[in-house]
Design a protein around this motif. Structure first.
Motif, PDB file in Angstrom:
ATOM      1  N   GLY A  92     -60.496  38.335  62.061  1.00 52.77           N
ATOM      2  CA  GLY A  92     -59.428  38.526  63.036  1.00 52.77           C
ATOM      3  C   GLY A  92     -59.359  37.382  64.029  1.00 52.77           C
ATOM      4  O   GLY A  92     -58.273  36.910  64.385  1.00 52.77           O
ATOM      5  N   GLY A  93     -60.526  36.908  64.463  1.00 53.26           N
ATOM      6  CA  GLY A  93     -60.545  35.769  65.366  1.00 53.26           C
ATOM      7  C   GLY A  93     -60.029  34.498  64.716  1.00 53.26           C
ATOM      8  O   GLY A  93     -59.380  33.669  65.370  1.00 53.26           O
ATOM      9  N   ALA A  94     -60.320  34.333  63.418  1.00 54.83           N
ATOM     10  CA  ALA A  94     -59.842  33.146  62.708  1.00 54.83           C
ATOM     11  C   ALA A  94     -58.314  33.161  62.575  1.00 54.83           C
ATOM     12  O   ALA A  94     -57.656  32.118  62.716  1.00 54.83           O
ATOM     13  CB  ALA A  94     -60.496  33.059  61.339  1.00 54.83           C
ATOM     14  N   TRP A  95     -57.736  34.328  62.268  1.00 55.52           N
ATOM     15  CA  TRP A  95     -56.273  34.429  62.243  1.00 55.52           C
ATOM     16  C   TRP A  95     -55.705  34.045  63.603  1.00 55.52           C
ATOM     17  O   TRP A  95     -54.703  33.311  63.684  1.00 55.52           O
ATOM     18  CB  TRP A  95     -55.849  35.855  61.901  1.00 55.52           C
ATOM     19  CG  TRP A  95     -55.842  36.194  60.445  1.00 55.52           C
ATOM     20  CD1 TRP A  95     -56.729  36.988  59.784  1.00 55.52           C
ATOM     21  CD2 TRP A  95     -54.893  35.759  59.462  1.00 55.52           C
ATOM     22  NE1 TRP A  95     -56.392  37.079  58.459  1.00 55.52           N
ATOM     23  CE2 TRP A  95     -55.263  36.333  58.227  1.00 55.52           C
ATOM     24  CE3 TRP A  95     -53.759  34.949  59.507  1.00 55.52           C
ATOM     25  CZ2 TRP A  95     -54.555  36.121  57.059  1.00 55.52           C
ATOM     26  CZ3 TRP A  95     -53.039  34.728  58.341  1.00 55.52           C
ATOM     27  CH2 TRP A  95     -53.438  35.305  57.136  1.00 55.52           C
ATOM     28  N   ASN A  96     -56.320  34.549  64.643  1.00 53.69           N
ATOM     29  CA  ASN A  96     -55.845  34.255  65.992  1.00 53.69           C
ATOM     30  C   ASN A  96     -55.996  32.780  66.322  1.00 53.69           C
ATOM     31  O   ASN A  96     -55.142  32.185  66.997  1.00 53.69           O
ATOM     32  CB  ASN A  96     -56.622  35.106  67.000  1.00 53.69           C
ATOM     33  CG  ASN A  96     -55.769  35.575  68.143  1.00 53.69           C
ATOM     34  OD1 ASN A  96     -54.931  34.832  68.613  1.00 53.69           O
ATOM     35  ND2 ASN A  96     -55.985  36.795  68.597  1.00 53.69           N
ATOM     36  N   ALA A  97     -57.089  32.177  65.854  1.00 57.06           N
ATOM     37  CA  ALA A  97     -57.357  30.772  66.162  1.00 57.06           C
ATOM     38  C   ALA A  97     -56.515  29.812  65.337  1.00 57.06           C
ATOM     39  O   ALA A  97     -56.503  28.609  65.622  1.00 57.06           O
ATOM     40  CB  ALA A  97     -58.841  30.472  65.930  1.00 57.06           C
ATOM     41  N   SER A  98     -55.819  30.323  64.335  1.00 65.37           N
ATOM     42  CA  SER A  98     -55.032  29.431  63.472  1.00 65.37           C
ATOM     43  C   SER A  98     -53.948  28.696  64.253  1.00 65.37           C
ATOM     44  O   SER A  98     -53.559  27.588  63.877  1.00 65.37           O
ATOM     45  CB  SER A  98     -54.416  30.225  62.323  1.00 65.37           C
ATOM     46  OG  SER A  98     -53.498  31.192  62.799  1.00 65.37           O
ATOM     47  N   ILE A  99     -53.459  29.284  65.350  1.00 67.49           N
ATOM     48  CA  ILE A  99     -52.367  28.643  66.087  1.00 67.49           C
ATOM     49  C   ILE A  99     -52.821  27.377  66.787  1.00 67.49           C
ATOM     50  O   ILE A  99     -52.007  26.493  67.069  1.00 67.49           O
ATOM     51  CB  ILE A  99     -51.742  29.616  67.102  1.00 67.49           C
ATOM     52  CG1 ILE A  99     -52.773  30.059  68.137  1.00 67.49           C
ATOM     53  CG2 ILE A  99     -51.147  30.817  66.405  1.00 67.49           C
ATOM     54  CD1 ILE A  99     -52.198  30.877  69.271  1.00 67.49           C
ATOM     55  N   VAL A 100     -54.113  27.277  67.101  1.00 68.02           N
ATOM     56  CA  VAL A 100     -54.621  26.059  67.738  1.00 68.02           C
ATOM     57  C   VAL A 100     -55.401  25.196  66.761  1.00 68.02           C
ATOM     58  O   VAL A 100     -55.732  24.049  67.085  1.00 68.02           O
ATOM     59  CB  VAL A 100     -55.514  26.406  68.952  1.00 68.02           C
ATOM     60  CG1 VAL A 100     -54.696  26.993  70.078  1.00 68.02           C
ATOM     61  CG2 VAL A 100     -56.638  27.342  68.561  1.00 68.02           C
ATOM     62  N   SER A 101     -55.708  25.707  65.577  1.00 64.95           N
ATOM     63  CA  SER A 101     -56.439  24.940  64.577  1.00 64.95           C
ATOM     64  C   SER A 101     -55.509  24.199  63.621  1.00 64.95           C
ATOM     65  O   SER A 101     -55.876  23.148  63.088  1.00 64.95           O
ATOM     66  CB  SER A 101     -57.360  25.867  63.759  1.00 64.95           C
ATOM     67  OG  SER A 101     -58.263  26.549  64.590  1.00 64.95           O
ATOM     68  N   GLU A 102     -54.321  24.734  63.398  1.00 62.66           N
ATOM     69  CA  GLU A 102     -53.355  24.096  62.492  1.00 62.66           C
ATOM     70  C   GLU A 102     -52.279  23.318  63.236  1.00 62.66           C
ATOM     71  O   GLU A 102     -51.423  22.686  62.609  1.00 62.66           O
ATOM     72  CB  GLU A 102     -52.690  25.161  61.618  1.00 62.66           C
ATOM     73  CG  GLU A 102     -53.661  25.906  60.711  1.00 62.66           C
ATOM     74  CD  GLU A 102     -53.004  27.009  59.908  1.00 62.66           C
ATOM     75  OE1 GLU A 102     -53.641  27.517  58.971  1.00 62.66           O
ATOM     76  OE2 GLU A 102     -51.842  27.374  60.225  1.00 62.66           O
ATOM     77  N   TYR A 103     -52.334  23.331  64.568  1.00 63.57           N
ATOM     78  CA  TYR A 103     -51.339  22.638  65.389  1.00 63.57           C
ATOM     79  C   TYR A 103     -52.085  22.095  66.606  1.00 63.57           C
ATOM     80  O   TYR A 103     -52.353  22.818  67.553  1.00 63.57           O
ATOM     81  CB  TYR A 103     -50.233  23.606  65.805  1.00 63.57           C
ATOM     82  CG  TYR A 103     -49.073  22.984  66.545  1.00 63.57           C
ATOM     83  CD1 TYR A 103     -47.976  22.485  65.867  1.00 63.57           C
ATOM     84  CD2 TYR A 103     -49.070  22.921  67.937  1.00 63.57           C
ATOM     85  CE1 TYR A 103     -46.895  21.937  66.549  1.00 63.57           C
ATOM     86  CE2 TYR A 103     -48.014  22.372  68.626  1.00 63.57           C
ATOM     87  CZ  TYR A 103     -46.923  21.881  67.932  1.00 63.57           C
ATOM     88  OH  TYR A 103     -45.864  21.330  68.609  1.00 63.57           O
ATOM     89  N   VAL A 104     -52.441  20.824  66.566  1.00 66.16           N
ATOM     90  CA  VAL A 104     -53.336  20.232  67.565  1.00 66.16           C
ATOM     91  C   VAL A 104     -52.691  18.988  68.162  1.00 66.16           C
ATOM     92  O   VAL A 104     -52.106  18.168  67.438  1.00 66.16           O
ATOM     93  CB  VAL A 104     -54.701  19.855  66.931  1.00 66.16           C
ATOM     94  CG1 VAL A 104     -55.642  19.318  68.003  1.00 66.16           C
ATOM     95  CG2 VAL A 104     -55.317  21.052  66.228  1.00 66.16           C
ATOM     96  N   THR A 105     -52.779  18.867  69.479  1.00 64.53           N
ATOM     97  CA  THR A 105     -52.354  17.656  70.168  1.00 64.53           C
ATOM     98  C   THR A 105     -53.551  16.749  70.357  1.00 64.53           C
ATOM     99  O   THR A 105     -54.560  17.144  70.962  1.00 64.53           O
ATOM    100  CB  THR A 105     -51.737  17.983  71.533  1.00 64.53           C
ATOM    101  OG1 THR A 105     -50.618  18.858  71.347  1.00 64.53           O
ATOM    102  CG2 THR A 105     -51.272  16.717  72.236  1.00 64.53           C
TER     103      THR A 105
END
Length: 575
Positions: free
Chosen positions: A501-514
């Protein structure tokens, strides 16, 4: 001769403690409370101040103490909300079988939906509700931090209530406890240790998205709050390495301070609720708790509270205050009906938003969701490879537990996105793109859920089973497969569920990084959610959340639920 009661001894101790003269410990406590009161006053002024279109973040090190205090206040307020939600929602799901069929799947979805899935609507609604002050924006940040804390605690509390030993339930029945007394004297004490450890992990989950929660951009609108997250966000966007280092130092200092002044004393205090008397138990201590116990002021307050609480003890009110057994059931069904109606209304509005989305867009979203699912499962597997042996070593060794638990707490509480620029720089030097690199970024924040659960499971292995394995001279490998892995398997499954569940949540900052002024993306559902939120594309954002929710619920029913059943029926030590 009449035997003196425990209250007599308590009054004697109270007289001895009150006879002590106030010393430097009390002066430190009063000074600390005065400092906290001053900080809270500044925080209230920030909350009630005029809403600013933009906030200029000062990147000088002198601004960090103030920013750190603001972020800490938001995290602690969110934790209070999370604890209240946990005690209510977890108890409801554990006690009402009909509500459980709705509440548990809903909890799975809420745990896995990224914060950006509902953040735009939440921010806009609260800002509109408080158009002339910062209250709405501050409340939005608190609620978003809450969404990173509450779910793990609720899962832990729910499973604890379902796992109360049979002998303790029978004792409550023999003493004719009502519902409140059963909760206070049996269920809450049994759930305390698990709730404390999962509170630490939940606090870490709240810090994970600090950079997003305090520096949120929606289209051409910039919603920014003064805090460590916004400080780090601006430092990364400008490529200011010195400011990033100072932010990491400030974050580490805040986590260490919170660990020493809050979590470590609570962990030591919670040891009195252990239900197992046998086996080796690591001696735990807290210098701050020892200091507090030397305070005359706190001793007087404690004794006053003890005298007041004595009137409501089980011995004096064992048979009084019973409510009709049907009243709680009626309230539960009424709330369940309201929840179902609210979900149906929300589903109707969601269908209205998605009515014009092309079918090809749905297919593309599903394909990206499968890519993200693959990264989630790989990150969970990689985390398991090292956390199982490390967790067993820590949980089975009092010495390692005493040495490494504080270190793990600090490392697990650090918001991983603050380390992403350094990790991406290393991956770029190795020639690894974000497609594979995002999996490692997920791992930074999710592996600790598995580790903490394995440590808890290893600590709970009965001493007689360990001694039996030693007496039969089983090899390390044989002990692992025959004793250690079956014993920690129920805890490991819980760790897998929360880590995924945490990995799904973290996908927004792991697959889209500045990174260094450039936006790096990897094909996946997390990147699509981040891009949709940045461009205020609510239709695509809603579709992404729907696909993620359906995939999470389907995977939970096909995999995690079956593993939970296997753990409860074959590997539970309490059966």
């Amino acid at each position: 001769m009449r035997r003196p009661s425990s209250s007599t001894f308590g009054e004697s101790n109270a007289a001895l403690e009150s006879s002590r003269t106030p010393g430097w410990v009390d002066l430190l406590i009063v000074a600390g409370l005065a400092g906290v009161l001053f900080g809270l006053t500044r925080t209230v002024q920030e909350w009630t101040g005029t809403l600013r279109p933009t906030v200029d973040i000062d990147l000088s090190p002198a601004a960090l103490p103030r920013y750190a205090f603001f972020s800490l206040c938001r995290g602690l307020i969110a934790y209070v909300f999370s604890l209240g939600f946990t005690l209510t929602y977890g108890y409801w799901a554990a006690k009402d079988a009909r509500a459980e069929r709705v509440l548990l799947p809903l909890l799975d979805i809420l745990q896995s939906i990224p914060v950006l899935g509902f953040m735009p609507g939440l921010v806009l609604a609260l800002v509109a509700a408080f158009p002339r002050s910062n209250v709405g924006l501050e409340l939005a940040a608190v609620v978003m931090i809450f969404t990173g804390q509450a779910w793990n605690m609720t899962f832990s509390y729910y499973h604890s209530l379902r796992s109360v030993p049979q002998e303790q339930r029978e004792a409550a029945t023999v003493y004719r406890f009502n519902g409140w007394q059963r909760l206070r004297w049996v269920e809450l004490p049994f759930a305390t240790i698990g709730l404390v450890w999962n509170s630490m992990m939940s606090m870490a989950g709240g810090w994970f998205f600090l950079m997003i929660n305090e520096a949120f951009v929606l289209g051409d609108r910039d919603f920014r709050l003064p805090g460590l997250g916004s400080y780090m966000s601006v430092a990364v966007a400008r490529g200011n390495t010195a400011a990033m280092v100072w932010a990491v130092f400030a974050m580490t200092s805040m986590i260490v301070l919170l660990d020493q002044l809050l979590w470590r004393p609570v962990v030591v205090w919670a040891q009195k609720f252990r239900t197992e008397e046998g086996g080796q138990v690591a001696a735990m201590g807290s210098w701050f708790l020892t200091l507090l116990r030397r305070s005359t002021l706190l001793a007087a307050l404690k004794n006053a509270w003890r005298r007041r609480a004595h009137a409501t003890s089980p011995e004096t009110h064992r048979r009084g205050g019973r409510l009709s057994p049907r009243l709680p059931w009626l309230l539960s069904q009424a709330f369940l009906l309201l929840l179902v109606v609210a979900l149906l209304v929300g589903a109707g509005r969601l269908m209205f938003i998605l009515r014009d989305l092309p079918l090809a867009r749905w297919g593309d979203t599903l394909g990206k969701a499968l890519l993200t699912l693959g990264r989630v499962l790989l990150a969970t597997c990689l985390g398991t490879l090292w956390t199982v042996p490390a967790g067993l070593a820590i949980g089975l060794s009092p010495r390692l537990s005493r040495l490494l638990q504080p270190v793990i707490q600090v490392v697990a509480s650090f918001p991983a996105p603050m380390l992403f620029p350094m990790v991406i720089a290393v991956l770029s030097a190795l020639g690894v793109g974000l497609g594979w690199g995002s999996m490692w970024l997920m791992l930074l924040g999710t592996q600790w859920y598995i580790l903490f659960n394995v440590v808890a499971g290893a600590t709970a292995i009965p001493a007689d089973l360990r001694e039996m394995a030693a007496s039969y001279r089983l090899s390390v490998w044989r002990r692992f497969w025959s004793l250690y892995l079956p014993s920690v398997f129920p805890y490991l499954v819980t760790g897998w569920v929360t880590a995924a569940g945490g990995a799904w949540n973290a996908s927004i900052v792991s697959e889209y990084v500045t990174f260094r002024g450039r936006v790096l993306t990897a094909p996946g559902l997390g990147a699509q959610i981040s891009q949709a939120a940045a461009s205020a594309n609510f239709q695509l954002l809603s579709a992404s959340v729907v696909v993620m929710s359906v995939m999470v619920v389907t995977f939970n029913r096909l995999v995690w639920r079956r593993l939970h059943h296997l753990a409860e029926t074959r590997f539970s030590l309490s059966k």
